[in-house]
Design an enzyme around this catalytic site. Sequence first.
Site, short mmCIF file in Angstrom:
data_model
loop_
_atom_site.label_atom_id
_atom_site.label_comp_id
_atom_site.label_asym_id
_atom_site.label_seq_id
_atom_site.Cartn_x
_atom_site.Cartn_y
_atom_site.Cartn_z
N ARG A 1 -6.93 11.51 -6.65
CA ARG A 1 -8.06 10.75 -6.47
C ARG A 1 -9.50 11.50 -6.37
O ARG A 1 -10.37 11.14 -7.22
CB ARG A 1 -7.90 10.13 -4.98
CG ARG A 1 -9.08 9.44 -4.13
CD ARG A 1 -9.19 8.05 -4.53
NE ARG A 1 -10.05 7.55 -3.39
CZ ARG A 1 -11.43 7.81 -3.32
NH1 ARG A 1 -11.97 8.49 -4.34
NH2 ARG A 1 -12.16 6.82 -2.50
N ASP B 1 -6.93 -2.93 -7.22
CA ASP B 1 -7.32 -3.60 -6.01
C ASP B 1 -7.92 -5.10 -6.43
O ASP B 1 -8.08 -5.39 -7.31
CB ASP B 1 -8.81 -2.65 -5.52
CG ASP B 1 -9.04 -2.75 -4.15
OD1 ASP B 1 -8.55 -2.24 -3.35
OD2 ASP B 1 -9.89 -3.93 -3.90
N ARG C 1 0.75 -1.22 -0.08
CA ARG C 1 -0.13 -0.03 -0.08
C ARG C 1 0.77 1.40 0.08
O ARG C 1 0.43 2.37 0.74
CB ARG C 1 -0.93 0.02 1.24
CG ARG C 1 -2.00 -1.17 1.14
CD ARG C 1 -3.18 -0.40 0.25
NE ARG C 1 -4.30 -1.55 0.31
CZ ARG C 1 -5.44 -1.54 0.95
NH1 ARG C 1 -5.60 -0.35 1.51
NH2 ARG C 1 -6.29 -2.20 0.81
N TYR D 1 -15.24 -11.54 0.39
CA TYR D 1 -15.67 -10.19 -0.09
C TYR D 1 -16.86 -10.64 -0.85
O TYR D 1 -18.14 -10.01 -0.83
CB TYR D 1 -14.83 -9.30 -0.79
CG TYR D 1 -13.73 -8.77 0.29
CD1 TYR D 1 -14.05 -7.70 0.96
CD2 TYR D 1 -12.47 -9.32 0.26
CE1 TYR D 1 -13.03 -7.31 1.85
CE2 TYR D 1 -11.54 -8.61 0.93
CZ TYR D 1 -11.93 -7.66 1.90
OH TYR D 1 -10.87 -7.25 2.69
O1 1CP Z 1 0.23 0.72 -3.05
C1 1CP Z 1 -0.72 -0.12 -3.37
O2 1CP Z 1 -0.32 -1.15 -2.67
C2 1CP Z 1 -1.75 0.44 -4.03
C3 1CP Z 1 -2.73 -0.89 -4.74
C4 1CP Z 1 -3.55 -1.52 -3.70
C5 1CP Z 1 -3.32 -3.02 -3.40
C6 1CP Z 1 -2.20 -4.10 -3.49
C7 1CP Z 1 -4.68 -1.19 -3.19
C8 1CP Z 1 -5.50 0.11 -3.43
N1 1CP Z 1 -5.54 -2.33 -2.78
C9 1CP Z 1 -4.81 -3.25 -2.92
C10 1CP Z 1 -5.09 -4.76 -2.29
C11 1CP Z 1 -6.19 -4.77 -1.45
N2 1CP Z 1 -7.36 -4.47 -1.48
C12 1CP Z 1 -5.99 -5.91 -0.39
C13 1CP Z 1 -5.01 -6.86 -0.14
C14 1CP Z 1 -3.91 -6.08 0.80
C15 1CP Z 1 -4.59 -5.90 2.18
O3 1CP Z 1 -4.79 -6.78 3.08
O4 1CP Z 1 -4.42 -4.76 2.38
C16 1CP Z 1 -7.48 -5.95 0.29
C17 1CP Z 1 -7.96 -6.63 1.34
C18 1CP Z 1 -8.42 -4.94 -0.56
C19 1CP Z 1 -9.75 -4.89 -0.27
C20 1CP Z 1 -9.97 -3.16 0.05
N3 1CP Z 1 -9.90 -2.39 -0.97
C21 1CP Z 1 -10.34 -2.58 1.18
C22 1CP Z 1 -10.52 -3.41 2.57
C23 1CP Z 1 -11.81 -3.43 2.68
C24 1CP Z 1 -12.07 -4.38 4.04
O5 1CP Z 1 -12.72 -3.57 5.03
O6 1CP Z 1 -11.65 -5.33 4.26
C25 1CP Z 1 -10.34 -1.38 1.03
C26 1CP Z 1 -10.78 -0.24 1.92
C27 1CP Z 1 -10.07 -1.14 -0.51
C28 1CP Z 1 -10.01 0.37 -1.03
C29 1CP Z 1 -8.68 0.55 -1.62
N4 1CP Z 1 -7.65 0.06 -2.44
C30 1CP Z 1 -6.54 0.66 -2.57
C31 1CP Z 1 -6.66 1.86 -1.93
C32 1CP Z 1 -5.82 2.88 -1.91
C33 1CP Z 1 -7.80 1.86 -1.10
C34 1CP Z 1 -8.56 2.78 -0.49
C35 1CP Z 1 -9.35 3.76 -1.20
C36 1CP Z 1 -9.50 5.25 -1.39
O7 1CP Z 1 -9.85 5.81 -0.55
O8 1CP Z 1 -8.57 5.68 -2.26
#
Ligand code: 1CP
Length: 352
Positions: free
Chosen positions: A46, A83, A33, A159
């Site tokens: 964003r 994502d 992340r 999910y």
């Molecule tokens: O730099 C990076 O790593 C960015 C790319 C990236 C990756 C590899 C994002 C962007 N998401 C992920 C993987 C991801 N997404 C995982 C596996 C890694 C981990 O455990 O952190 C998971 C479980 C998700 C699912 C997801 N996407 C969640 C979690 C939901 C939950 O409550 O369980 C969330 C909040 C997201 C949105 C998301 N994805 C990425 C970002 C930057 C965001 C936030 C959105 C925003 O507000 O900009």
Amino acid sequence: MAKPSRPAPKPSLRLLDPFKGVTSSTPPIWLMRQAGRYLPEYREVRAKAGGFLDLCYNPALAAEVTLQPIRRYGFDAAILFADILLVPDALGQGLRFAEGEGPLLDPITSASDLSRLQPSATRPKYALVAETVARLRQDLPKETALIGFCGAPWTVATYMVEGRGSKDHAAARFWAYRDREGFQKLIDILVETSIDYLGQQVKAGADVLQIFDTWAGVLPDDELDRWVVEPTKRIVEGIKASYPDVPIIGFPRGAGAAALWYVSETGVDGLGCDTTMPPYMMGETFQDEPVVVQGNLDPLLLVVGGDAMDERVDEILELMDGKRFIFNLGHGIVPQTPPENVARLVERVRGS
Ligand code: 1CP
């Protein structure tokens, strides 16, 4: 049959050194992340993109936010901005990100719902992600590796079945216990489409792949074998059949002692270690396996920074000195992380 093409590998990627057995006291570093809300320049793009999904499916903007942490910190790898939930979205499940609520999907709760998923319809969305990869291949510094990724079938399924993030992933666990065959069909769809999706990322220029299994740790051992190890093994085999030399890092978060089994059975080249993995295991136990270990600083120490962070970083570096190792966090950067602490971490790891 001719092997599928991919761009010629770059000659000077430090991230690849540990996979070749080349070790150093200054390990390669990137952070899970590393693009995201803790960076003001990310928040700006964003806001311009509209929604989170609009950002993911806009190759120019997705490439831009992937590059932001590279410009700031010079990490040894960039991770594609996307994502894990783009896969169910591309399959047609319907995904939205409600402000402050995280991801929402129309839940798939039984085998009869599986007809809503259309693996043959994923192309246009996967192609947008591949276009982001192709742009990054052009725009990244030549010494920076590009990591492509997907969610592991189990974690993505949690999910899809729950329809949102949850604490205990009970909906998926219940389905998996009550109707093994039906749940296996969902996992099979995810295995097949993940091979396709990751293959497209490699074809477009990804140097390394990571498979995120964030919720592996909620499963008892036999369930972990069935829903985490077996599907991951099939994905690794599927990718290796076309691209044998692309390293694959698995991240079975929370697997604990089962991580050893995961490594020997799945054939992953790298093991992402979460915060609970004792560094002596990373430095000793896993060095007997043909695997590179990656991890595992607590992301909350990166928020705190200062001496508390430095001490733990030094401890990890000392234990991992000369080992097949990539420095990373044990889970993703959290939004309240001060960007200057990340700079301090990179300096510390690089000994500068
Ligand atoms: O730099 C990076 O790593 C960015 C790319 C990236 C990756 C590899 C994002 C962007 N998401 C992920 C993987 C991801 N997404 C995982 C596996 C890694 C981990 O455990 O952190 C998971 C479980 C998700 C699912 C997801 N996407 C969640 C979690 C939901 C939950 O409550 O369980 C969330 C909040 C997201 C949105 C998301 N994805 C990425 C970002 C930057 C965001 C936030 C959105 C925003 O507000 O900009």
